[in-house]
Design a protein around this motif. Structure first.
Motif, PDB file in Angstrom:
ATOM      1  N   CYS A 433       0.868  -1.373   0.385  1.00 55.11           N
ATOM      2  CA  CYS A 433       0.360   0.158   0.071  1.00 55.11           C
ATOM      3  C   CYS A 433       0.867   1.060   0.665  1.00 55.11           C
ATOM      4  O   CYS A 433       0.729   2.695   0.026  1.00 55.11           O
ATOM      5  CB  CYS A 433      -1.169   0.189   1.144  1.00 55.11           C
ATOM      6  N   LEU A 434       2.710   0.900   0.092  1.00 61.72           N
ATOM      7  CA  LEU A 434       3.336   2.408   0.327  1.00 61.72           C
ATOM      8  C   LEU A 434       3.664   2.978  -1.134  1.00 61.72           C
ATOM      9  O   LEU A 434       3.680   3.598  -1.524  1.00 61.72           O
ATOM     10  CB  LEU A 434       3.952   1.626   1.214  1.00 61.72           C
ATOM     11  N   VAL A 435       3.145   1.793  -1.884  1.00 60.95           N
ATOM     12  CA  VAL A 435       3.385   2.207  -3.448  1.00 60.95           C
ATOM     13  C   VAL A 435       2.789   3.165  -3.752  1.00 60.95           C
ATOM     14  O   VAL A 435       3.490   4.480  -4.671  1.00 60.95           O
ATOM     15  CB  VAL A 435       3.520   1.161  -4.563  1.00 60.95           C
ATOM     16  N   LEU A 436       1.768   3.620  -3.848  1.00 62.00           N
ATOM     17  CA  LEU A 436       0.980   4.930  -4.478  1.00 62.00           C
ATOM     18  C   LEU A 436       0.902   5.628  -3.916  1.00 62.00           C
ATOM     19  O   LEU A 436       1.179   6.999  -4.294  1.00 62.00           O
ATOM     20  CB  LEU A 436      -0.509   4.141  -4.694  1.00 62.00           C
ATOM     21  N   PRO A 437       0.728   5.587  -2.393  1.00 63.62           N
ATOM     22  CA  PRO A 437       1.225   6.980  -2.027  1.00 63.62           C
ATOM     23  C   PRO A 437       2.797   7.303  -2.197  1.00 63.62           C
ATOM     24  O   PRO A 437       2.800   8.778  -2.232  1.00 63.62           O
ATOM     25  CB  PRO A 437       1.020   7.034  -0.324  1.00 63.62           C
ATOM     26  N   SER A 438       3.313   7.084  -2.434  1.00 64.23           N
ATOM     27  CA  SER A 438       5.019   7.256  -2.409  1.00 64.23           C
ATOM     28  C   SER A 438       4.760   7.741  -3.791  1.00 64.23           C
ATOM     29  O   SER A 438       5.897   9.082  -4.419  1.00 64.23           O
ATOM     30  CB  SER A 438       5.898   6.323  -2.281  1.00 64.23           C
ATOM     31  N   VAL A 439       4.564   7.267  -5.004  1.00 58.12           N
ATOM     32  CA  VAL A 439       4.624   7.542  -6.447  1.00 58.12           C
ATOM     33  C   VAL A 439       3.559   9.445  -6.403  1.00 58.12           C
ATOM     34  O   VAL A 439       4.568  10.257  -6.587  1.00 58.12           O
ATOM     35  CB  VAL A 439       3.533   7.344  -7.222  1.00 58.12           C
ATOM     36  N   VAL A 440       2.765   9.271  -5.232  1.00 57.61           N
ATOM     37  CA  VAL A 440       1.831  10.356  -5.497  1.00 57.61           C
ATOM     38  C   VAL A 440       2.727  11.677  -5.339  1.00 57.61           C
ATOM     39  O   VAL A 440       2.563  13.175  -5.933  1.00 57.61           O
ATOM     40  CB  VAL A 440       0.527   9.999  -4.989  1.00 57.61           C
ATOM     41  N   LEU A 441       3.328  11.596  -3.702  1.00 60.75           N
ATOM     42  CA  LEU A 441       4.137  12.717  -2.926  1.00 60.75           C
ATOM     43  C   LEU A 441       4.999  12.527  -4.353  1.00 60.75           C
ATOM     44  O   LEU A 441       5.564  13.660  -4.721  1.00 60.75           O
ATOM     45  CB  LEU A 441       4.898  11.766  -1.919  1.00 60.75           C
ATOM     46  N   LEU A 442       6.170  11.863  -4.999  1.00 57.56           N
ATOM     47  CA  LEU A 442       7.363  11.735  -5.852  1.00 57.56           C
ATOM     48  C   LEU A 442       6.884  12.721  -6.640  1.00 57.56           C
ATOM     49  O   LEU A 442       7.425  13.900  -7.143  1.00 57.56           O
ATOM     50  CB  LEU A 442       7.671  10.903  -6.811  1.00 57.56           C
ATOM     51  N   LEU A 443       5.974  12.218  -7.658  1.00 60.50           N
ATOM     52  CA  LEU A 443       5.554  13.530  -8.459  1.00 60.50           C
ATOM     53  C   LEU A 443       4.299  14.860  -7.741  1.00 60.50           C
ATOM     54  O   LEU A 443       4.704  15.752  -8.597  1.00 60.50           O
ATOM     55  CB  LEU A 443       4.114  13.116  -9.290  1.00 60.50           C
ATOM     56  N   LEU A 445       5.992  16.498  -5.294  1.00 58.79           N
ATOM     57  CA  LEU A 445       7.481  17.409  -5.463  1.00 58.79           C
ATOM     58  C   LEU A 445       8.079  17.792  -6.721  1.00 58.79           C
ATOM     59  O   LEU A 445       8.368  18.749  -6.089  1.00 58.79           O
ATOM     60  CB  LEU A 445       8.250  15.981  -4.446  1.00 58.79           C
ATOM     61  N   LEU A 446       7.679  16.721  -7.676  1.00 61.88           N
ATOM     62  CA  LEU A 446       8.220  17.190  -8.945  1.00 61.88           C
ATOM     63  C   LEU A 446       7.227  18.269  -9.219  1.00 61.88           C
ATOM     64  O   LEU A 446       8.061  19.596 -10.176  1.00 61.88           O
ATOM     65  CB  LEU A 446       8.211  15.939 -10.036  1.00 61.88           C
ATOM     66  N   LEU A 447       6.517  18.797  -9.077  1.00 64.48           N
ATOM     67  CA  LEU A 447       4.954  19.637  -9.953  1.00 64.48           C
ATOM     68  C   LEU A 447       5.578  20.770  -8.680  1.00 64.48           C
ATOM     69  O   LEU A 447       5.143  22.133  -8.998  1.00 64.48           O
ATOM     70  CB  LEU A 447       3.613  19.558  -8.688  1.00 64.48           C
TER      71      LEU A 447
END
Ligand code: NAP
Length: 480
Positions: A433-443, A445-447
């Motif tokens: 379950c950590l995969v999706l939130p980590s991806v969202v937070l990384l994206l 961060l980029l934004l």
């Protein structure tokens, strides 16, 4: 005059006792007629009386109508129709043919069609159109059908304050809007009578915006429940012959709830991030998002509220841990065995730090979660400016996601590297379950990096990439 009309008039005259006559003191605009003394007619009549209108009911049996609101008058249909300009038809569509012989009395009147159907496309034409065809001399307005008798009687809540109307005559619609406003409702004119079918379909919808989020929640819960069941209960039975099936009720539930909650919170913020990247890629905000993204964005509130519900369950399950029989048993057993073996355990500061940080981040995350839930309630969000609302829902929302993700990482701690964690070579649920939130937070961060953020802000202010080349005049200064 035909014999039938004469007998109808006679029966109406008979029904008029002095008490039941329409109050002539009130001007016609202050008098409203309601055909039908059933559930909706009764509740609507009551609200109209409370709003100061004189109410005249039209009924098949004016003598025996027993459940009328106090202060209302009841007459036969023809006499009631003559007492007011505006008539609410609170009768089922199947019985509308009783209006045909009243065509003369209804000429020039405004008829409000309140009817609903049992299912979509039940009839070839909308009820309001059917009513108009039966009484062509009247002005039919569709409306008020999204209210319920119950809500009218109990006073409108936020959700029940909005009514939709449609019809051909602007004057007739104005008259209906005036009544709605006086009842404390807000009326939205949806256009001509051709929209009536759409309005009639509104009450048939069952949680339209909740369907997708509910399906996601049920699907995720079921998938993770079976995944965890195999990894814990079945694994323990197969490899050690231990029956720990009792863990299904609390332990497993307490793992499924936070997992689903965190994934759904990420799903709540993922479409916004994807939309930003799409705008960056296209270099404009003036192109529509794909339908699936539009649909996804429209149900973010429901996704968020469901994820809050799962987080709430997680909190409750966690709070009952100390009173569970199995936990009390193991704690006592452990203490007794320490005493029996005359052993003590060392206090581990790192573990204490980890445990406190894990709990503290969870509590802070949950606190913000609740704040997000509260500000999504219409009564609260209406009191906020757009900037305040977007600050809470976007900035604090991403912070909530960050805190809950960190809470889960701390839960995993050093177990990420331990091979015994990967039972049957599968990762535990909290890692998945950590995969999706980590991806969202990384994206995200980029934004928010300055160069990307600057471009996104310009795009949202109307700038378009390549617009200057397409229309060179636009880039020329106005004053040479
Ligand atoms: P209801 O309780 O069945 O009442 C309908 C009324 O229509 C009866 O009390 C009766 O009044 C009259 N009626 C029955 N048969 C008739 C006939 N053959 N000829 C003439 N009048 C007849 O129905 P309701 O729940 O009030 O609903 C009325 C309409 O409002 C329906 O079209 C419904 O779809 C719509 N609606 C209802 C609600 C709700 O919450 N109930 C909400 C939105 C829309 P008399 O005995 O006084 O003649």
């Amino acid at each position: 005059m035909t014999g039938q009309e004469r007998s109808e008039e006679k029966s109406e005259c008979v029904s008029l006792s002095p008490m039941m006559e329409a109050d002539p003191a009130l001007p016609e605009s202050e008098r409203v007629c309601v055909f039908g003394t059933g559930d909706l007619g009764h509740s609507l009549g009551l609200r109209l009386l409370q709003a100061g209108y004189g109410v005249v009911f039209g009924s098949r049996r004016p003598h025996s109508s027993s459940r009328l609101p106090h202060g209302a008058q009841v007459l036969g249909h023809a006499a009631a129709a003559q007492s007011a300009h505006l008539i609410f038809i609170a009768v089922q569509r199947e019985h509308y043919d009783f209006l045909v012989p009243l065509a003369n009395q209804l000429k020039g009147k405004v008829l409000v069609d309140l009817s609903n159907n049992l299912r979509k496309n039940q009839y070839p034409e909308a009820n309001a159109e059917y009513l108009q065809s039966l009484v062509p001399g009247a002005e039919v307005v569709k409306g008020f059908n999204t209210l319920s008798a119950w809500s009218l009687q109990n006073g409108p809540s936020d959700a029940n304050r909005q009514v939709y109307i449609c019809g051909e005559s602007a004057e007739a619609k104005e008259a209906v809007i005036a009544v709605a406003t006086k009842l404390g409702l807000s009326a939205l004119d949806r256009g001509s009578i051709s929209v009536a079918r759409e309005l009639e379909d509104f009450p048939l919808q069952l949680f339209p915006q909740w369907r997708l989020p509910l399906r996601i929640a049920i699907g995720l819960s079921a998938a993770f429940f079976f995944y965890l069941l195999i990894r814990y209960v079945i694994y323990a039975y197969v490899t050690q012959g231990k029956d720990i099936s009792f863990r299904i009720m609390v332990s497993l539930a307490n793992q499924v709830c936070p997992i689903v909650s965190l994934i759904m919170l990420s799903l709540c913020y993922l479409p916004g991030v994807l939309a930003s990247f799409l705008q960056l890629y296209r270099g404009t905000k003036y192109r529509r998002f794909p339908n699936w993204l539009d649909r996804w964005m429209l149900c973010r509130k429901q996704l968020g509220l469901l994820s809050l519900g799962f987080a709430f369950l997680h909190v409750l399950y966690t709070l009952i841990i100390p009173i569970r029989y199995s936990v009390m048993f193991w704690v006592t057993e452990h203490t007794v065995s320490l005493i029996r073996e005359n052993r003590t355990t060392e206090f581990d500061t790192t573990t204490a730090w980890r445990s406190d940080s894990y709990l503290s981040l969870g509590i802070l995350g949950f606190g913000l979660y609740v704040l997000l839930g509260i500000t999504s309630l219409p009564s609260v969000s209406n009191a906020l400016s757009w900037r305040e609302f977007s600050f809470v829902q976007s900035k604090l929302g991403h912070l909530t996601l960050l805190l809950c993700t960190a809470h889960t990482y701390l839960y995993g701690w050093n177990r990420f590297l331990s091979s015994s964690t990967y039972k049957w070579y599968t990762p535990p649920g909290y890692m998945l379950c950590l995969v999706l939130p980590s991806v969202v937070l990384l994206l995200k961060l980029l934004l928010i990096t300055p160069c990307v953020d600057r471009t996104i802000t310009r795009i949202r202010q109307g700038w378009e990439r390549g617009a200057d080349q397409r229309n060179p005049k636009d880039s020329q200064p106005l004053i040479p």
